[in-house]
Design a protein around this motif. Sequence first.
Motif, PDB file in Angstrom:
ATOM      1  N   HIS A  35       0.865  -1.180   0.000  1.00  0.00           N
ATOM      2  CA  HIS A  35       0.000   0.000   0.000  1.00  0.00           C
ATOM      3  C   HIS A  35       0.900   1.228   0.000  1.00  0.00           C
ATOM      4  CE1 HIS A  35      -3.620   2.377   0.938  1.00  0.00           C
ATOM      5  NE2 HIS A  35      -2.825   3.119   1.699  1.00  0.00           N
ATOM      6  N   ILE A  36       0.503   2.281  -0.706  1.00  0.00           N
ATOM      7  CA  ILE A  36       1.233   3.542  -0.692  1.00  0.00           C
ATOM      8  C   ILE A  36       0.436   4.583   0.081  1.00  0.00           C
ATOM      9  CG2 ILE A  36       2.167   5.457  -2.049  1.00  0.00           C
ATOM     10  CD1 ILE A  36       2.706   3.572  -4.322  1.00  0.00           C
ATOM     11  N   GLU A  37       1.089   5.189   1.061  1.00  0.00           N
ATOM     12  CA  GLU A  37       0.554   6.375   1.725  1.00  0.00           C
ATOM     13  C   GLU A  37       1.241   7.569   1.069  1.00  0.00           C
ATOM     14  OE1 GLU A  37      -1.567   7.048   4.373  1.00  0.00           O
ATOM     15  OE2 GLU A  37      -2.243   4.964   4.546  1.00  0.00           O
ATOM     16  N   SER A  38       0.502   8.297   0.248  1.00  0.00           N
ATOM     17  CA  SER A  38       1.114   9.356  -0.545  1.00  0.00           C
ATOM     18  C   SER A  38       0.707  10.736  -0.038  1.00  0.00           C
ATOM     19  CB  SER A  38       0.731   9.209  -2.019  1.00  0.00           C
ATOM     20  OG  SER A  38       1.515  10.076  -2.821  1.00  0.00           O
ATOM     21  N   TRP A  39       1.305  11.725  -0.689  1.00  0.00           N
ATOM     22  CA  TRP A  39       1.134  13.113  -0.271  1.00  0.00           C
ATOM     23  C   TRP A  39       0.033  13.797  -1.054  1.00  0.00           C
ATOM     24  CZ3 TRP A  39       3.954  15.110   3.754  1.00  0.00           C
ATOM     25  CH2 TRP A  39       5.042  14.339   4.183  1.00  0.00           C
ATOM     26  N   LYS A  40      -0.772  14.548  -0.355  1.00  0.00           N
ATOM     27  CA  LYS A  40      -1.730  15.459  -0.965  1.00  0.00           C
ATOM     28  C   LYS A  40      -1.092  16.834  -1.148  1.00  0.00           C
ATOM     29  CE  LYS A  40      -6.447  17.199  -0.227  1.00  0.00           C
ATOM     30  NZ  LYS A  40      -7.618  17.164   0.703  1.00  0.00           N
ATOM     31  N   ASN A  41      -0.187  17.168  -0.242  1.00  0.00           N
ATOM     32  CA  ASN A  41       0.554  18.428  -0.288  1.00  0.00           C
ATOM     33  C   ASN A  41       1.926  18.124   0.295  1.00  0.00           C
ATOM     34  OD1 ASN A  41       1.426  21.040  -0.380  1.00  0.00           O
ATOM     35  ND2 ASN A  41      -0.209  21.891   0.884  1.00  0.00           N
ATOM     36  N   GLN A  42       2.936  17.970  -0.583  1.00  0.00           N
ATOM     37  CA  GLN A  42       4.174  17.334  -0.178  1.00  0.00           C
ATOM     38  C   GLN A  42       5.088  18.229   0.656  1.00  0.00           C
ATOM     39  OE1 GLN A  42       7.423  14.296  -2.239  1.00  0.00           O
ATOM     40  NE2 GLN A  42       6.232  15.651  -3.530  1.00  0.00           N
ATOM     41  N   TYR A  43       5.254  19.482   0.259  1.00  0.00           N
ATOM     42  CA  TYR A  43       6.040  20.432   1.030  1.00  0.00           C
ATOM     43  C   TYR A  43       5.763  21.834   0.512  1.00  0.00           C
ATOM     44  CZ  TYR A  43       9.221  18.446  -2.523  1.00  0.00           C
ATOM     45  OH  TYR A  43       9.754  17.900  -3.659  1.00  0.00           O
ATOM     46  N   PRO A  44       6.194  22.861   1.240  1.00  0.00           N
ATOM     47  CA  PRO A  44       5.905  24.230   0.793  1.00  0.00           C
ATOM     48  C   PRO A  44       6.365  24.463  -0.639  1.00  0.00           C
ATOM     49  CG  PRO A  44       6.874  24.249   2.988  1.00  0.00           C
ATOM     50  CD  PRO A  44       6.984  22.836   2.496  1.00  0.00           C
ATOM     51  N   ALA A  45       5.527  25.135  -1.405  1.00  0.00           N
ATOM     52  CA  ALA A  45       5.824  25.341  -2.823  1.00  0.00           C
ATOM     53  C   ALA A  45       7.148  26.072  -3.033  1.00  0.00           C
ATOM     54  CB  ALA A  45       4.686  26.114  -3.479  1.00  0.00           C
ATOM     55  N   ARG A  46       7.546  26.911  -2.095  1.00  0.00           N
ATOM     56  CA  ARG A  46       8.785  27.670  -2.273  1.00  0.00           C
ATOM     57  C   ARG A  46      10.027  26.778  -2.265  1.00  0.00           C
ATOM     58  NH1 ARG A  46       7.185  28.575   2.972  1.00  0.00           N
ATOM     59  NH2 ARG A  46       8.692  28.024   4.610  1.00  0.00           N
ATOM     60  N   LEU A  47       9.902  25.549  -1.731  1.00  0.00           N
ATOM     61  CA  LEU A  47      11.042  24.639  -1.699  1.00  0.00           C
ATOM     62  C   LEU A  47      11.266  23.951  -3.039  1.00  0.00           C
ATOM     63  CD1 LEU A  47      10.752  22.907   1.786  1.00  0.00           C
ATOM     64  CD2 LEU A  47      12.149  24.869   1.135  1.00  0.00           C
ATOM     65  N   TYR A  48      10.255  23.970  -3.900  1.00  0.00           N
ATOM     66  CA  TYR A  48      10.392  23.327  -5.205  1.00  0.00           C
ATOM     67  C   TYR A  48       9.930  24.320  -6.257  1.00  0.00           C
ATOM     68  CZ  TYR A  48      10.539  19.645  -8.696  1.00  0.00           C
ATOM     69  OH  TYR A  48      10.863  18.891  -9.793  1.00  0.00           O
ATOM     70  N   LYS A  49      10.872  24.817  -7.046  1.00  0.00           N
ATOM     71  CA  LYS A  49      10.586  25.911  -7.954  1.00  0.00           C
ATOM     72  C   LYS A  49      10.001  25.457  -9.283  1.00  0.00           C
ATOM     73  CE  LYS A  49      14.364  28.551  -5.889  1.00  0.00           C
ATOM     74  NZ  LYS A  49      15.656  29.222  -6.103  1.00  0.00           N
ATOM     75  N   GLY A  50       9.955  24.156  -9.510  1.00  0.00           N
ATOM     76  CA  GLY A  50       9.445  23.652 -10.774  1.00  0.00           C
ATOM     77  C   GLY A  50       8.003  23.198 -10.667  1.00  0.00           C
ATOM     78  N   GLN A  51       7.596  22.470 -11.669  1.00  0.00           N
ATOM     79  CA  GLN A  51       6.245  21.918 -11.745  1.00  0.00           C
ATOM     80  C   GLN A  51       6.158  20.708 -10.824  1.00  0.00           C
ATOM     81  OE1 GLN A  51       5.201  20.837 -15.765  1.00  0.00           O
ATOM     82  NE2 GLN A  51       3.726  19.321 -15.090  1.00  0.00           N
ATOM     83  N   LEU A  52       5.205  20.718  -9.885  1.00  0.00           N
ATOM     84  CA  LEU A  52       5.121  19.661  -8.876  1.00  0.00           C
ATOM     85  C   LEU A  52       4.404  18.409  -9.376  1.00  0.00           C
ATOM     86  CD1 LEU A  52       4.342  21.739  -5.671  1.00  0.00           C
ATOM     87  CD2 LEU A  52       6.243  20.164  -5.943  1.00  0.00           C
ATOM     88  N   THR A  53       3.427  18.588 -10.247  1.00  0.00           N
ATOM     89  CA  THR A  53       2.587  17.454 -10.650  1.00  0.00           C
ATOM     90  C   THR A  53       2.432  17.406 -12.163  1.00  0.00           C
ATOM     91  OG1 THR A  53       0.553  18.769 -10.466  1.00  0.00           O
ATOM     92  CG2 THR A  53       1.272  17.577  -8.491  1.00  0.00           C
ATOM     93  N   VAL A  54       1.963  16.260 -12.631  1.00  0.00           N
ATOM     94  CA  VAL A  54       1.550  16.115 -14.022  1.00  0.00           C
ATOM     95  C   VAL A  54       0.026  16.102 -14.052  1.00  0.00           C
ATOM     96  CG1 VAL A  54       3.625  14.861 -14.696  1.00  0.00           C
ATOM     97  CG2 VAL A  54       1.637  13.579 -13.857  1.00  0.00           C
ATOM     98  N   PRO A  55      -0.588  16.307 -15.220  1.00  0.00           N
ATOM     99  CA  PRO A  55      -2.053  16.256 -15.280  1.00  0.00           C
ATOM    100  C   PRO A  55      -2.593  14.941 -14.738  1.00  0.00           C
ATOM    101  CG  PRO A  55      -1.166  17.183 -17.303  1.00  0.00           C
ATOM    102  CD  PRO A  55       0.009  16.697 -16.506  1.00  0.00           C
ATOM    103  N   ALA A  56      -3.684  15.026 -14.028  1.00  0.00           N
ATOM    104  CA  ALA A  56      -4.240  13.846 -13.354  1.00  0.00           C
ATOM    105  C   ALA A  56      -4.539  12.710 -14.321  1.00  0.00           C
ATOM    106  CB  ALA A  56      -5.503  14.235 -12.586  1.00  0.00           C
ATOM    107  N   ASP A  57      -4.836  13.049 -15.579  1.00  0.00           N
ATOM    108  CA  ASP A  57      -5.178  12.014 -16.559  1.00  0.00           C
ATOM    109  C   ASP A  57      -3.982  11.594 -17.410  1.00  0.00           C
ATOM    110  OD1 ASP A  57      -4.941  14.390 -17.920  1.00  0.00           O
ATOM    111  OD2 ASP A  57      -6.692  14.072 -19.213  1.00  0.00           O
TER     112      ASP A  57
END
Length: 366
Positions: A35-57
């Motif tokens: 089972h994977i326990e994943s992140w809904k909000n992984q860390y403050p956006a300022r810590l990662y300057k790029g694109q955090l996610t890909v399109p859900a589909d």
Amino acid sequence: MRIVIIGPTHPYKGGITQHTTQLAHTLCALGEQVHIESWKNQYPARLYKGQLTVPADQPEMPEFPNVTRELCWNRPDSWISSARRAARADVAVLVVANPVQIIPYLTMLPLLHHGGATVVGLVHNVLPHEHSPWDRPLTERFLKSVDLVVTHSDEQATVARELGAEEPLVLDLPPNLDPQTVPPLVVRSDQASPLRLLFFGLVRPYKGLGILLDAMTDVPQAHLTIAGEFWSPVEETQSQISSLGLDDRVVIRRGYVPTSELPGLFGAIDLVVLPYRSVTGSGNTKMALLFNRPLVVSDIGVLPAEVKGGVGLTFRSEDPTDLARALLQAANPTTYNDLAQHVAAVSHSAEVSWKSYAQGLLERLR
């Protein structure tokens, strides 16, 4: 065994997300309950300057079906509920992408241990390339608190031991992707013909892009594609390109490259260059080999070992003159074609590598 992996999966993007997802798939294929326990909000956006996610589909690989996506970096209640679910498992694997995630993990650890789970710290970078004052104390406390630490190089295992880890397990980092489309080998016939280079991934100071640009002034046949997200102002790179007179030989492709576009990207180049100033491990070496492309890498960390067997050349780190020497050597048809043949001889099966990786982890746990 019942195994819970606590780490990023789709719709998050990138190598660590792919690694988490492939690990879950492979352990499941070996008969474990995962089972994977994943992140809904992984860390403050300022810590990662790029694109955090890909399109859900548009997942980057087959999604793992058994996932809970509730963890939030700023919601301690989500840490506790996730830990309570994970504590029912035999093994909890905590994936560390950034030391800021250690704060939730330290809160979760007492609950995991109380439930009887064996806790594994899967640490992609024991310490980040760009340090903050809290990185070392947080990492040290975490490494001393888990039951097993996993790293991806002997060098990183040494750093982990210095911070208190006992007998870290070193597993060879497998390629995250198993592409269905692999570009054919390139054959060079002329020293002076264009040598098409690729700098791929996040553009950050420690990755040494400026060193590569400086080296290109002495390699007139070199043409470069820069493909990735810029963590420093792109104008700085464009200014250096112009000041060196390289405008007609460098193409910047800004932004994250979806996995569906990787065969085309690698198929259009001859050589992958990693001019890193600092490195703990790199999936880009595996990526180059998966797509049938030789490498030129700096002579630091794990990189020289990645090009053993004749699949690439090394140069002295932070030395543009020596990098130019390596690029001119690679432009020689005899040298390049020999590198390409060695690349062709390397096993490209990600499935085999992942099975070995997962079995190594399971053997240690048992």
